[in-house]
Write an enzyme that holds these catalytic residues in place. Structure first.
Site, PDB file in Angstrom:
ATOM      1  N   LEU A 462       0.864  -1.176   0.000  1.00 40.86           N
ATOM      2  CA  LEU A 462       0.000   0.000   0.000  1.00 40.86           C
ATOM      3  C   LEU A 462       0.906   1.234   0.000  1.00 40.86           C
ATOM      4  O   LEU A 462       1.142   1.868   1.024  1.00 40.86           O
ATOM      5  CB  LEU A 462      -0.918  -0.016   1.236  1.00 40.86           C
ATOM      6  CG  LEU A 462      -2.212   0.784   1.153  1.00 40.86           C
ATOM      7  CD1 LEU A 462      -3.175   0.322   2.240  1.00 40.86           C
ATOM      8  CD2 LEU A 462      -1.966   2.269   1.257  1.00 40.86           C
ATOM      9  N   GLU A 464       1.863   4.213  -3.050  1.00 37.08           N
ATOM     10  CA  GLU A 464       1.718   4.615  -4.448  1.00 37.08           C
ATOM     11  C   GLU A 464       3.051   4.950  -5.109  1.00 37.08           C
ATOM     12  O   GLU A 464       3.253   4.668  -6.297  1.00 37.08           O
ATOM     13  CB  GLU A 464       0.744   5.789  -4.543  1.00 37.08           C
ATOM     14  CG  GLU A 464      -0.711   5.422  -4.321  1.00 37.08           C
ATOM     15  CD  GLU A 464      -1.077   5.194  -2.857  1.00 37.08           C
ATOM     16  OE1 GLU A 464      -2.169   4.657  -2.587  1.00 37.08           O
ATOM     17  OE2 GLU A 464      -0.258   5.556  -1.979  1.00 37.08           O
ATOM     18  N   HIS A 534     -12.725  10.221  -2.177  1.00 39.19           N
ATOM     19  CA  HIS A 534     -13.071   9.232  -3.200  1.00 39.19           C
ATOM     20  C   HIS A 534     -13.806   9.892  -4.367  1.00 39.19           C
ATOM     21  O   HIS A 534     -14.495   9.206  -5.123  1.00 39.19           O
ATOM     22  CB  HIS A 534     -13.928   8.109  -2.609  1.00 39.19           C
ATOM     23  CG  HIS A 534     -13.212   7.288  -1.585  1.00 39.19           C
ATOM     24  ND1 HIS A 534     -13.077   7.679  -0.282  1.00 39.19           N
ATOM     25  CD2 HIS A 534     -12.555   6.106  -1.687  1.00 39.19           C
ATOM     26  CE1 HIS A 534     -12.388   6.766   0.390  1.00 39.19           C
ATOM     27  NE2 HIS A 534     -12.056   5.807  -0.436  1.00 39.19           N
TER      28      HIS A 534
END
Length: 734
Positions: A462, A464, A534
């Site tokens: 996890l 990026e 999100h």
């Protein structure tokens, strides 16, 4: 005086274990002194304002020569940092090549005058282009090692194939190759350092991490950067590593440490970590003055540990060279450095006309007709995919056709690897006998691991930056990583890798290296509850990066064809997939076949009109269509809607043709209105098509805020069909 010594980069792995021979000791000293003399010559040129920047490797020479002599240039791979002059000289970079970089000559083999000096690059020696960024290269080294392992296990994937990026990607690999990467001790504070160690450890990768610890990160002492002042103590519990802590001012001790590290890696036992204590005998760079933050006593103590002085004393003490021979050797090296500088100063400078060369691939143009294969497969054709994928002839969702494209392309091209957070069916393969498998939070990678195996499809940490940084190293070696950023909202930790590394690799190396990876990212709002983290947009931030292609389809068919072009492309691509559109009823299409492709930079007219041109993309396309239909029914206004499909490049000709026809323009996008993508389109229309306009260019976008959780607020923040309709009516009445 003649000294019978081996040439730089010679196979000194044959050094006798009982000690260095006199010839080897002289050669080591020669390389160390040469490195210092090139440093000194650059400093002189900087004082004369003939070069524009200087950073030295003074004090690190013994360590670096030892490291290079333990490895194989052109066989192993190297991701150094800016102090590694002696390393690169020992591998085979010449003083003249270094001086060409210092003056920024057109013939500078590292960058053609595009990068500062000491930003090393040499394709023949496998020295991969590095930047000024600290620690970013460590993840590239990890990805490079992963690529070497992959090609060793799948040698058939190395074949050149015409028609896509593989035709221009030379692949070299060896089963026992080792990857070297280095950094200063201050750079161990960066997150990418820990991310690189994490993956190298978990995957037992043959990477040597060399920390060149001179005690200072510019003016910041090591104890301020590193808890306890010693990085070796902090990393000691990483499994699978070989660890060594060595006196980096002693070339023989350094050589022995690296020989053991290389042996550990070549044997496939895992990575190695060499922590070398050296000195910085000059300031951080010519722009720095260490006398303003280091005491006289401290600087004098470091001078006593100068590796050149120590090695010279050893040569004298052991009777290997006399003082006269040493003086003669140093005069020769002085002359060599001076001659290199003179040659560089006489070299032609880069041409202004060549500035834009290598921003993108000159070998393969993704806007060309080679990718214009928009003929859909006849009904009844069966495409790739999983149980949730694109089998059958009926209309399929965007999610289905993205999944189908990934399946098709992985069957066609064995160089493609896919990874990201949660994208595998199951990391514990034994579970696949009884579970369906995850295949991504949106199921877009479902079935890929099951069909192609964990060598080609796997879950990443996890992290990026880890995802993108490793992809750069893989792509440099010729793999085609198609990686996923689970939510665009979390792409920002990878921004450094995307902006300063991925997009720049080809241009900064003057076309010697390229990293044509694909980054897929789920983007956008209209989710009812997606909220701040999100629902983000922000595509204009990425279209502002030269060297990066940015694509944003609005429907299933375009997503399939544009993703196929992205995968076959020779440039890095950011492929944006709107989450709201993944399974919308609108925009579904039959599976188009495994060769269906759409060129970049070719817009689609999704609605013909004569009164107003509406330029948009992504999830605003269906909302614009709703607004246009109401405008026609209620007001008799005919709106022509252009779906850009790709944002960099974009289809200026389609825009200009439509604007000349309608004379009125709206640019609509989901992202915030201010400083958004539409501002550039509007400005260019005003600049180049002013005479065709009957009204000012109107923009429609989101409010200048983030997206809220409560649906009532979300609807107000994001552009809705009603807002677009109002803009249409108002503009027609202008």
């Amino acid at each position: 005086m003649e000294l019978a010594v081996p040439s730089p980069g010679a196979a000194t792995t044959a050094v006798a274990s009982g000690g260095l021979s006199p010839q080897q000791m002289v050669e080591i000293y020669r390389l160390m002194v040469l490195s210092r003399r090139v440093d000194d010559r650059e400093i002189l040129l900087k004082r004369q304002q003939k070069v524009f920047f200087q950073v030295s490797g003074a004090g690190h020479e013994a360590l670096q020569v030892g490291a290079a002599l333990a490895m194989r240039p052109g066989y192993d791979w190297f991701f150094p940092y800016y102090r590694d002059r002696a390393l690169c000289l020992t591998l085979g970079v010449t003083p003249t090549e270094m001086m060409l970089q210092a003056v920024g000559a057109a013939s500078d083999p590292a960058s053609g005058g595009r990068q500062m000096p000491t930003h090393w690059s040499s394709r023949p020696l496998h020295i991969v282009s590095t930047s000024s960024s600290t620690s970013t290269q460590l993840l590239h080294a990890v990805g490079c090692a992963e690529a070497g392992r992959y090609f060793s296990r799948h040698p058939e994937a190395a074949a050149k194939v015409p028609g896509d990026y593989r035709a221009f990607q030379d692949v070299e690999f060896h089963g026992d190759e080792v990857v070297f990467t280095s950094l200063g001790e201050g750079s161990t504070s960066q997150g990418e350092f820990w991310e690189a160690l994490n993956t190298a450890s978990n995957s037992r990768l043959p990477v040597i991490f060399c920390v060149e610890d001179n005690g200072y990160a510019i003016s910041v002492p090591v104890e301020v950067n590193t808890p306890g002042g010693n990085i070796s103590r902090l990393v000691a519990n990483f499994p699978n590593f070989h660890f060594a802590e060595v006196d980096g001012t002693d070339p023989e001790a350094s050589l022995r440490a690296f020989e053991k590290a290389v042996a550990h890696c070549r044997a496939g036992l895992g990575p190695a970590f060499v922590h070398a204590h050296c000195v910085r005998t000059y300031s951080h760079s010519f722009s720095d003055d260490d006398k303003i933050y280091r005491s006289t006593a401290e600087r004098e103590a470091d001078a006593m540990r100068d590796p050149l002085a120590k090695m010279q004393m050893r040569l004298l003490r052991e009777g290997i060279l006399t003082a006269q021979q040493i003086n003669e050797l140093e005069r020769q090296l002085d002359h060599e450095a001076a001659e290199a500088a003179e040659r560089a100063l006489e070299a032609p400078l880069p041409k202004v006309a060549d500035i834009c060369a290598h921003v993108y691939s000159e070998n393969l143009d993704p806007t060309s007709t080679a990718f214009a294969t928009e003929q859909v497969q006849a009904p009844g054709g069966v495409g790739g995919g999983t149980a949730g994928g694109a089998k059958g002839s009926g209309p399929r969702t965007m999610a289905d056709l993205i999944n189908a494209c990934l399946h098709d392309e992985m069957r066609r091209d064995p160089r493609i690897v896919v990874y990201g957070e949660d994208i595998a069916d199951a990391s514990r393969e034994e579970a696949l006998a009884e579970v369906k498998g995850k295949g991504g939070v949106f199921k877009l990678t479902a079935g890929l691991q099951t069909e192609f195996g964990s060598d080609r499809v796997w879950n990443s940490p996890l992290a990026e930056a880890n995802i993108v940084g490793r992809a750069i190293g893989m792509a440099v070696r010729g793999l085609k990583p198609v990686v996923e950023i689970q939510f665009f909202d979390y792409i920002w930790p990878a921004m450094h890798q995307i902006h300063n590394e991925l997009a720049l690799m080809r241009w900064r190396s003057n076309g010697e290296w390229a990293s044509p990876a694909v980054i897929r990212a789920a983007i956008g709002g209209y989710l009812t509850g997606g909220a701040i983290y999100h629902s983000q947009s922000g595509e204009s931030i990425f279209t502002h990066i030269p060297g990066l292609r940015v694509v944003f389809p609005s429907n299933a068919l375009d997503a399939n064809g544009l993703l196929r072009t992205a995968i076959r492309c020779d440039d890095p691509v950011l492929f944006l997939e709107h989450k709201r559109l993944y399974r919308e009823t609108w925009g579904r299409a039959p599976y188009p076949g495994p060769e269906f492709a759409i060129p970049f930079g070719k817009a689609k007219i999704v609605r013909q009109g004569t009164h107003i041109t509406l330029i948009t993309y992504g999830a605003v396309v269906p909302r614009a269509l709703q607004a246009a239909q109401k405008a026609q029914r209620q007001h008799g206004i005919e709106v022509e809607i252009i779906d850009l499909r790709s944002l960099n490049p974009y289809d200026w000709e389609a825009i200009a043709t439509s604007v000349r026809k309608t004379s009125r323009v709206i640019v609509a996008h989901e992202d915030m209105l201010s400083w958004g993508y539409g501002a550039e389109i509007a400005a260019r229309i005003g600049d180049e098509l002013f005479d065709s306009l009957d009204a000012p260019v109107r923009r429609v976008g989101a409010m200048d805020t983030f997206v809220a959780y409560q649906p009532l607020l979300e609807d107000a923040i994001l552009p809705q069909p009603e807002a677009i309709l109002k803009a249409i009516v108002d503009l027609k009445a202008y």
